[in-house]
Design an enzyme around this catalytic site. Structure first.
Site, PDB file in Angstrom:
ATOM      1  N   CYS A   2       0.820  -1.218   0.000  1.00  0.00           N
ATOM      2  CA  CYS A   2       0.000   0.000   0.000  1.00  0.00           C
ATOM      3  C   CYS A   2       0.852   1.264   0.000  1.00  0.00           C
ATOM      4  CB  CYS A   2      -0.878   0.015   1.232  1.00  0.00           C
ATOM      5  SG  CYS A   2      -1.901  -1.430   1.394  1.00  0.00           S
ATOM      6  N   ARG A  27       5.042  -0.177  -6.108  1.00  0.00           N
ATOM      7  CA  ARG A  27       5.056  -0.950  -4.876  1.00  0.00           C
ATOM      8  C   ARG A  27       4.099  -2.135  -4.949  1.00  0.00           C
ATOM      9  NH1 ARG A  27       6.887   2.069  -0.321  1.00  0.00           N
ATOM     10  NH2 ARG A  27       5.441   0.941   0.998  1.00  0.00           N
ATOM     11  N   TRP A  74      -3.137  -2.704  -1.469  1.00  0.00           N
ATOM     12  CA  TRP A  74      -2.809  -4.101  -1.794  1.00  0.00           C
ATOM     13  C   TRP A  74      -3.598  -4.930  -0.796  1.00  0.00           C
ATOM     14  CZ3 TRP A  74      -0.328  -8.519   0.131  1.00  0.00           C
ATOM     15  CH2 TRP A  74       0.186  -9.396  -0.823  1.00  0.00           C
ATOM     16  N   ASN A  99      -1.842   2.419   5.869  1.00  0.00           N
ATOM     17  CA  ASN A  99      -0.983   1.285   5.492  1.00  0.00           C
ATOM     18  C   ASN A  99      -0.747   0.469   6.754  1.00  0.00           C
ATOM     19  OD1 ASN A  99      -0.709   2.409   3.001  1.00  0.00           O
ATOM     20  ND2 ASN A  99       1.474   2.882   3.187  1.00  0.00           N
ATOM     21  N   GLY A 100      -0.645  -0.856   6.608  1.00  0.00           N
ATOM     22  CA  GLY A 100      -0.355  -1.695   7.774  1.00  0.00           C
ATOM     23  C   GLY A 100      -1.541  -2.568   8.116  1.00  0.00           C
ATOM     24  N   GLU A 483      18.804 -17.432  -7.732  1.00  0.00           N
ATOM     25  CA  GLU A 483      18.349 -16.093  -8.121  1.00  0.00           C
ATOM     26  C   GLU A 483      17.810 -16.113  -9.561  1.00  0.00           C
ATOM     27  OE1 GLU A 483      17.473 -13.490  -6.897  1.00  0.00           O
ATOM     28  OE2 GLU A 483      17.816 -11.823  -8.246  1.00  0.00           O
ATOM     29  N   LYS A 487      14.038 -15.064 -10.590  1.00  0.00           N
ATOM     30  CA  LYS A 487      13.752 -14.003 -11.570  1.00  0.00           C
ATOM     31  C   LYS A 487      12.816 -14.545 -12.642  1.00  0.00           C
ATOM     32  CE  LYS A 487      14.686 -11.236  -9.856  1.00  0.00           C
ATOM     33  NZ  LYS A 487      15.394 -10.819  -8.681  1.00  0.00           N
ATOM     34  N   GLU A 490       9.206 -15.192 -11.261  1.00  0.00           N
ATOM     35  CA  GLU A 490       8.389 -14.051 -10.831  1.00  0.00           C
ATOM     36  C   GLU A 490       7.944 -13.163 -11.983  1.00  0.00           C
ATOM     37  OE1 GLU A 490       9.895 -11.130  -7.941  1.00  0.00           O
ATOM     38  OE2 GLU A 490      11.908 -11.471  -8.672  1.00  0.00           O
ATOM     39  N   HIS A 506      19.970 -36.940  -6.963  1.00  0.00           N
ATOM     40  CA  HIS A 506      19.245 -37.392  -5.770  1.00  0.00           C
ATOM     41  C   HIS A 506      17.737 -37.133  -5.898  1.00  0.00           C
ATOM     42  CE1 HIS A 506      22.986 -38.310  -3.756  1.00  0.00           C
ATOM     43  NE2 HIS A 506      23.445 -37.124  -4.125  1.00  0.00           N
ATOM     44  N   LYS A 605       6.354  -4.645  -4.411  1.00  0.00           N
ATOM     45  CA  LYS A 605       7.776  -4.309  -4.295  1.00  0.00           C
ATOM     46  C   LYS A 605       8.239  -4.368  -2.847  1.00  0.00           C
ATOM     47  CE  LYS A 605      11.767  -2.914  -5.758  1.00  0.00           C
ATOM     48  NZ  LYS A 605      12.599  -3.989  -6.356  1.00  0.00           N
TER      49      LYS A 605
HETATM   50  C1  AGP Z   1      12.964 -10.117  -5.768  1.00  0.00           C
HETATM   51  O1  AGP Z   1      12.967  -9.980  -7.131  1.00  0.00           O
HETATM   52  C2  AGP Z   1      11.763  -9.861  -5.043  1.00  0.00           C
HETATM   53  N1  AGP Z   1      10.703  -9.307  -5.691  1.00  0.00           N
HETATM   54  C3  AGP Z   1      11.694 -10.201  -3.578  1.00  0.00           C
HETATM   55  O2  AGP Z   1      12.108 -11.525  -3.424  1.00  0.00           O
HETATM   56  C4  AGP Z   1      12.500  -9.282  -2.636  1.00  0.00           C
HETATM   57  O3  AGP Z   1      13.861  -9.479  -2.843  1.00  0.00           O
HETATM   58  C5  AGP Z   1      12.089  -9.596  -1.183  1.00  0.00           C
HETATM   59  O4  AGP Z   1      10.728  -9.318  -1.022  1.00  0.00           O
HETATM   60  C6  AGP Z   1      12.912  -8.842  -0.176  1.00  0.00           C
HETATM   61  O5  AGP Z   1      12.752  -7.469  -0.309  1.00  0.00           O
HETATM   62  P1  AGP Z   1      13.749  -6.458   0.382  1.00  0.00           P
HETATM   63  O6  AGP Z   1      15.093  -6.683  -0.207  1.00  0.00           O
HETATM   64  O7  AGP Z   1      13.191  -5.099   0.059  1.00  0.00           O
HETATM   65  O8  AGP Z   1      13.719  -6.742   1.848  1.00  0.00           O
END
Ligand code: AGP
Length: 610
Positions: A2, A27, A74, A99-100, A483, A487, A490, A506, A605
């Site tokens: 949010c 965000r 959100w 927010n929260g 990673e 990527k 997502e 395994h 985000k």
């Molecule tokens: C990565 O591409 C993400 N969208 C997600 O995993 C992110 O790294 C994670 O939410 C942690 O966020 P931060 O680094 O802002 O704490």
């Protein structure tokens, strides 16, 4: 997640609110709304979907006002509906954005219903609007009503409130969620993120936990948890408008991938400035904190967690002390064993991730006093709660998929490793000079990897029709495989998993057939021969290999084995360089599949809820 923006001015603030909400879109959100003063009652427009749809509705309804608040939601409590979108209004007079999460919202709802309040949403937020209205009805000023109401709340909040009956002010409160005040000339602002107000001002005050604030056109007053007036320091934000614009790029993710040579150069600037791996890079009392640490515990989520996993290989290999890495949401709920000499390292791009923040709080509650945060957003909650801080200078990261934040985190973690090694007498002067030289060349090596983009885009065409992919790596490159898989999943929604290459036999080998593309991170390090054997296991089952390696490795293309090479092996920094191709592969695959690269479905985000 949010986002909040609010403004009080002598001009129409509606365009500022809309512009602010657009800048908060990155965000992640699923509905948006604004509320302004009307002639007799507060006016509001809300829409599910994009801010642009809400903007059209506001224009159609001729929204104009010198005072207003806006929100991107959100969904957490209650589905994605117009009724659940913010702002929430009490009795047509008082409008609020939040927010929260209010944890005791059910009790408060029952209490307010008993007092005759009617609810139109399923949110936890609506109780706050009615609660403030309730205290107003008993004669409290808007600020007093807010200060009394927040004492009834359990949970986390950033709140902004306007009241039709008091058109000369806006009030705000913060606990557990970021909120800042922007200082203008005859106008003032609130926002959850500086990007929302940067087109109007860069002068900001970060509210502290428990603070409330009263904003008029002429000034801002801040009060602590007890309601006592306090002075909070004014900062000049370094977030620039240019960093929030796309420029010549199609997506922020693409822009941010290409910004990595500059982001890395900026991140190592301080290090080059002091001419070596010096503890003061992490804060004034870092020498005292770091000198006798006997182990490291890294806590983070998602991509930041993978940066931590990479650092474990560096720390144990170069410093010779144990390093554990744990997903923050797991650490915070288990019984961890406290060790006063352990260094707790939290890693976060946003500095707001709730799980990471709570893990840090938990570590501190166990008695851990040596805390270090590696973070990209100065003044955010996690670095503020940490004793030491290393600020990665990636600049604003807008794309949900973290890219330049990751590689700069790796640079910061490598700097930490070398600093700890030096403090323990494990880094001779010659070695230190070599590592500094390697870091100096890193932006250039990353640029060379970026130049592979056309070849990687060709591979992406072959990935785009697939539903699954495997990523393999060994040693310090295993986290890079993780990673790469994150990527890809997502932003392209292809199901991707990463394994240490030695683990293939395994279990996961059962998945391999001609339809399973297998990406391998195979630079010319001491494990290359082992990785080659694992590649044979894949080929023998008809799997197609897509190998990222460097010019120093001695193997070529053959049937079912495609190879892309970075120009040279960069030794201990190789995981940073090998991150670039997996980012580009994910980006181009998503492009070919036509997904929303910067705002992938269901994701946000900054993850400020559990
Ligand atoms: C990565 O591409 C993400 N969208 C997600 O995993 C992110 O790294 C994670 O939410 C942690 O966020 P931060 O680094 O802002 O704490």
């Amino acid at each position: 997640m949010c986002g909040i923006v609010g403004a009080i001015a002598d001009r129409d603030v509606v365009p500022l609110l809309i512009d602010g909400l657009k800048r908060l879109e990155y965000r992640g959100y699923d509905s948006a709304g604004i509320a302004i003063l009307g002639d007799t009652c507060v006016r509001r427009v809300r829409r599910t979907g994009r801010v642009a749809e809400m903007e059209s509705a506001a224009l159609a309804e001729s929204f104009v006002s010198p005072l207003g608040i806006g929100h991107t939601r959100w969904a957490t409590h209650g589905g994605v509906t117009e009724n659940n979108a913010h702002p929430h209004i009490s009795h047509g007079e008082l409008a609020l954005v939040h927010n929260g999460i209010i944890e005791n919202h059910e009790q408060q709802r029952a209490r307010l219903q008993a007092l005759g309040y009617e609810f139109e949403s399923q949110t936890d937020t609506e109780v706050v609007a009615h609660l403030i209205h309730h205290y107003r009805a008993q004669g409290a000023s808007l600020l007093q009503a807010l200060q009394t109401a927040v004492r009834d709340l359990d949970g986390a909040y950033a709140i902004a409130v306007i009241d039709q009956r008091d058109p000369s002010r806006m009030v705000a409160a913060r606990m557990g969620c970021p909120l800042l005040v922007g200082l203008g000339d005859g106008e003032n602002f609130v926002a959850s993120d500086v990007s929302a107000i940067v087109s109007s001002t860069r002068r900001v005050i970060f509210l502290e936990e428990g603070d409330t604030a009263e904003l008029t056109r002429e000034g801002v007053a801040v009060f602590d948890t007890d309601g006592t007036p306090v002075q909070r320091e004014e900062h000049l934000s370094d977030v620039s408008l240019a960093s929030l614009e796309l420029g010549p790029y199609r997506h922020f993710m693409q822009k941010e991938i290409h910004e990595q040579p500059r982001a890395i150069a900026d991140t190592i600037e301080a290090l080059m400035g002091v001419g070596g791996f010096a503890p003061e890079l992490f804060g004034a009392d870092a020498a005292e904190v770091l000198r006798d640490v006997d182990s490291v515990q890294i806590l983070a989520c998602g991509t930041s967690y993978y940066a931590g996993l990479t650092a474990r290989y560096w720390i144990e290999g170069m410093v010779g002390i144990p390093c554990a890495v744990e997903v923050a949401s797991e650490y915070r709920y288990r019984t961890a064993v406290a060790n006063p000499r352990q260094l707790i390292v939290t890693i976060s791009q946003s500095g707001e991730t709730l799980d990471t923040m709570e893990a840090l709080k938990y570590a501190k509650s166990l008695g851990h006093a040596r805390t270090l945060s590696i973070c990209n957003v100065p003044e955010s909650a996690i670095p503020r709660a940490s004793r030491l801080v290393y600020h990665t200078r990636a600049g604003a990261e807008i794309g949900v998929a973290s890219t330049k934040a990751f590689t700069t985190q790796l640079v910061a973690l490598f700097t930490l490793t070398a600093t700890l090694a030096k403090l323990r007498g494990k880094l001779a002067a010659l070695q230190e000079a070599e590592l500094l030289e390697a870091l100096r060349h890193l932006p250039g090596s990353v640029q060379h990897a970026l130049n592979l983009e056309p070849q990687i885009a060709v591979w992406a065409e072959r990935f785009s029709p697939r539903q699954h992919a495997l990523f393999l790596g060994r040693g310090v490159h295993y986290p890079i495989a993780l990673e790469g898989a994150l990527k890809l999943k997502e932003i392209s929604y292809i199901h991707a998993e990463a394994y240490p290459a030695g683990e293939l036999k395994h279990g996961p080998l059962a998945l391999v057939d001609k339809d399973m593309p297998v990406v391998v991170i195979a630079p010319n390090d001491r494990l290359l021969e082992k990785v080659k054997s694992n590649m044979q296991e894949v080929r023998a089952r008809g799997g197609e290999l897509f190998v990222f390696t460097d010019a120093d490795s001695q193997f070529g293309e053959s049937e079912g084995v495609h190879v892309i090479r970075t120009p040279r092996h960069v030794g201990v920094l190789s995981p940073i360089v090998h991150t670039i191709p997996v980012q580009l592969l994910a980006y181009h695959t998503a492009l070919a599949r036509g997904t929303d690269v910067d705002k992938p479905r269901n994701l946000a985000k900054s993850v400020t809820v559990e």
